[in-house]
Scaffold this active site. Structure first.
Site, PDB file in Angstrom:
ATOM      1  N   LYS A   1       0.904  -1.368  -0.013  1.00 17.01           N
ATOM      2  CA  LYS A   1       0.022  -0.009  -0.020  1.00 17.01           C
ATOM      3  C   LYS A   1       0.792   1.232   0.056  1.00 17.01           C
ATOM      4  O   LYS A   1       1.714   1.089   0.857  1.00 17.01           O
ATOM      5  CB  LYS A   1      -0.872   0.058   1.251  1.00 17.01           C
TER       6      LYS A   1
ATOM      7  N   LYS B   1       4.769   2.330   8.520  1.00 22.04           N
ATOM      8  CA  LYS B   1       3.414   3.175   9.013  1.00 22.04           C
ATOM      9  C   LYS B   1       2.040   2.349   8.929  1.00 22.04           C
ATOM     10  O   LYS B   1       1.217   2.507   9.882  1.00 22.04           O
ATOM     11  CB  LYS B   1       3.278   4.052   7.879  1.00 22.04           C
TER      12      LYS B   1
ATOM     13  N   LYS C   1       5.227   2.069  -2.763  1.00 23.08           N
ATOM     14  CA  LYS C   1       5.387   3.455  -3.249  1.00 23.08           C
ATOM     15  C   LYS C   1       5.766   3.445  -4.756  1.00 23.08           C
ATOM     16  O   LYS C   1       6.706   2.650  -5.215  1.00 23.08           O
ATOM     17  CB  LYS C   1       6.366   4.352  -2.479  1.00 23.08           C
TER      18      LYS C   1
ATOM     19  N   THR D   1      -5.335  13.080   6.262  1.00 23.90           N
ATOM     20  CA  THR D   1      -3.898  13.088   6.875  1.00 23.90           C
ATOM     21  C   THR D   1      -3.848  14.229   7.674  1.00 23.90           C
ATOM     22  O   THR D   1      -3.056  14.082   8.821  1.00 23.90           O
ATOM     23  CB  THR D   1      -2.619  13.419   5.605  1.00 23.90           C
TER      24      THR D   1
ATOM     25  N   ASN E   1      -1.833  19.748  -0.244  1.00 22.96           N
ATOM     26  CA  ASN E   1      -3.106  19.017   0.299  1.00 22.96           C
ATOM     27  C   ASN E   1      -3.005  18.845   2.061  1.00 22.96           C
ATOM     28  O   ASN E   1      -3.835  19.302   2.713  1.00 22.96           O
ATOM     29  CB  ASN E   1      -3.441  17.904  -0.294  1.00 22.96           C
TER      30      ASN E   1
ATOM     31  N   SER F   1      -7.445   5.541   3.684  1.00 25.41           N
ATOM     32  CA  SER F   1      -7.377   4.722   2.276  1.00 25.41           C
ATOM     33  C   SER F   1      -7.811   3.305   2.643  1.00 25.41           C
ATOM     34  O   SER F   1      -8.388   2.780   1.728  1.00 25.41           O
ATOM     35  CB  SER F   1      -5.907   4.960   1.993  1.00 25.41           C
TER      36      SER F   1
HETATM   37  N1  GLU Z   1       0.912   9.112   0.286  1.00 23.73           N
HETATM   38  C1  GLU Z   1       0.046   8.898   1.408  1.00 23.73           C
HETATM   39  C2  GLU Z   1       1.414   8.492   2.392  1.00 23.73           C
HETATM   40  O1  GLU Z   1       2.327   8.659   2.287  1.00 23.73           O
HETATM   41  C3  GLU Z   1      -0.927   7.925   1.432  1.00 23.73           C
HETATM   42  C4  GLU Z   1      -0.787   6.679   1.064  1.00 23.73           C
HETATM   43  C5  GLU Z   1      -1.980   5.938   0.879  1.00 23.73           C
HETATM   44  O2  GLU Z   1      -3.024   6.491   1.274  1.00 23.73           O
HETATM   45  O3  GLU Z   1      -1.812   4.795   0.635  1.00 23.73           O
HETATM   46  O4  GLU Z   1       0.976   7.918   3.707  1.00 23.73           O
END
Ligand code: GLU
Length: 433
Positions: free
Chosen positions: A78, A102, A114, A201, A231, A372
């Protein structure tokens, strides 16, 4: 947002990530620590793709993109998709490792991944951006899906881009199965997105901050400075103000504004849009036209913003803004990391010695991936939850894990990042057994 190019270019984010891992692994038995270091020192898979895009002038341009699938011990990979000219493989590897940590800190049934595409999205037309986004999905389509790997937005990507990507993915799959919508999160509501995802976030960051402030017994009329006004930066600014704090400074990649009376996020956003690229973003917002709310303030650089005498400093842009060079000059009482990787390990050590708690990214910005995960769950179950339900679940999760991290830091007499890593590694380890 490169505030000190020479310092931040020298710091390799993946090496920083591995230093953080090694520090936390010390709290495990020899056997467990060797297992963790062996399994988490490299990603499980790296997809390195080229994306040919037909440009508006008829020429063909090749873009380079990555998807790093770091670890899926706890569930499907994810993590977001970043569009930035400075993307590098080591950066994407670090970001995918941090996603693994995370998702475990937030106790989600997900692993870490990622994407990064080397591109300056602001130099593309909308059509070129769409063709690039669709081309990227065709390149990685075989390797993503609700139970394989679930991408989302990150720096310079958003719900509209997720919509193009999902549409392209469904075409490649030749399927209309609604469950496949769970392949992407951070979508617009019309495409199956979740209520509350856009601001999750920022809101999650507020809940984490409030929980930690309670443990720190830090109260009163608190002031904050927010570096980065995308954002996340915009939303966290709004939520801090709604919660009664005063945000006295914000910045973007071009510079910042300092308003001792407190900034108005709506006017500032309006102004940023007006002065947006190529004109110069926030730096152009000092008392411009009707935005004379900012008359009482002045422009400042990103470096100056970081060193302001505020209670809470909120880095919300890119990696390595707090380094060995400026950590001694930070005057904030608490740092809330809303960006990924804003504090280099050297700065972490200095700030810890100076008694300045750093609430780590893997906890403080985990609200985004948490919602998410709620979106993924709703898509898979064919449900749509109200904003109240989403935000209640988010609050419960953030408060619980913030307290878990706080308690681990007390128990093991260590900084909050190492405590968060400890918690995550314990959960990853038990999934690997
Ligand atoms: N890009 C965001 C992060 O770094 C969200 C990642 C997601 O929702 O999968 O946490």
């Amino acid at each position: 947002m490169n505030i000190n190019p020479s310092a931040s270019l020298r710091i390799n984010p993946f090496e920083s990530a591995m230093e953080q891992l090694a520090k936390a692994a010390k709290f495990f038995s020899k056997k467990e620590s060797t297992l963790l270091l062996t399994l988490l020192s490299q990603p499980q898979r790296i997809l390195n793709v080229t994306i040919p895009v037909k440009m508006d002038d008829g020429s063909l341009k090749i873009f380079q993109g990555y998807r790093v699938q770091f670890n899926n011990a706890r569930g499907p990979y994810k993590g977001g998709i970043r569009y930035h000219p400075q993307v590098s493989l080591d950066e994407v590897k670090a970001l995918s490792f941090w996603m693994t940590v995370k998702c475990a800190v937030a106790d989600l049934p997900l692993g870490g991944g990622k994407s990064g595409i080397i591109v300056d999205p602001k130099s593309l037309s909308a059509g070129e951006l769409e063709r690039l986004s669709r081309g990227y999905v065709r390149a990685i389509a075989d390797n993503i899906g609700p139970d394989k790997d679930v991408p989302a937005p990150d720096v310079n990507t958003n719900g509209m881009i997720m919509g193009w990507m999902l549409d392209e993915f469904m075409k490649v799959q030749r399927s209309k199965d609604n469950k496949l919508r769970a392949t992407f999160t951070g979508k617009l509501l019309k495409d199956g997105g979740s209520e509350g995802r856009e601001e999750a976030t920022g809101l999650g960051g507020l809940y984490v901050l409030q929980a930690i402030l309670k443990h720190l017994k830090l109260t009163g009329n608190l002031t904050a400075a927010v570096q980065g006004f995308g954002n996340v930066g915009y939303n966290v600014t709004k939520f801090l103000i709604d919660a009664g704090m005063k945000v006295v400074a914000v910045s973007d990649s071009k510079g910042g504004i300092y308003v001792p009376e407190g900034i108005n996020p709506e006017l500032t956003l309006e102004c940023k849009k007006k002065h947006g690229p190529p004109a110069g973003g926030l730096a152009g917002c000092y008392c411009s036209g009707s935005v004379c709310d900012l008359k009482k303030g002045k422009t400042i650089t990103n470096a100056e913003l970081l060193e302001l005498p505020v209670d809470i400093l909120v880095p919300s842009a890119l990696e390595n803004v707090l380094t060995g060079q400026n950590a001694r000059k930070i005057k904030a009482k608490v740092i809330l990391e809303m960006a990924n990787g804003p504090t280099a390990p050297e700065a972490d050590t200095i700030l810890y010695k100076r008694g300045i708690p750093v609430i780590p990214d893997v906890l403080s910005n985990s609200g985004g991936v948490s919602v998410s995960c709620f979106e993924w769950e709703q898509n898979l179950k064919g449900q749509h939850w109200t904003k109240d339900v989403v935000n209640r679940k988010l609050k419960t999760k953030m408060e619980k894990e913030a307290t878990n991290v706080w308690l681990a830091s007390k128990k093991y007499k260590t900084d909050l990042r190492t405590a968060a890593f400890y918690l995550a590694l314990t959960r990853i380890l038990s999934a690997m057994k």
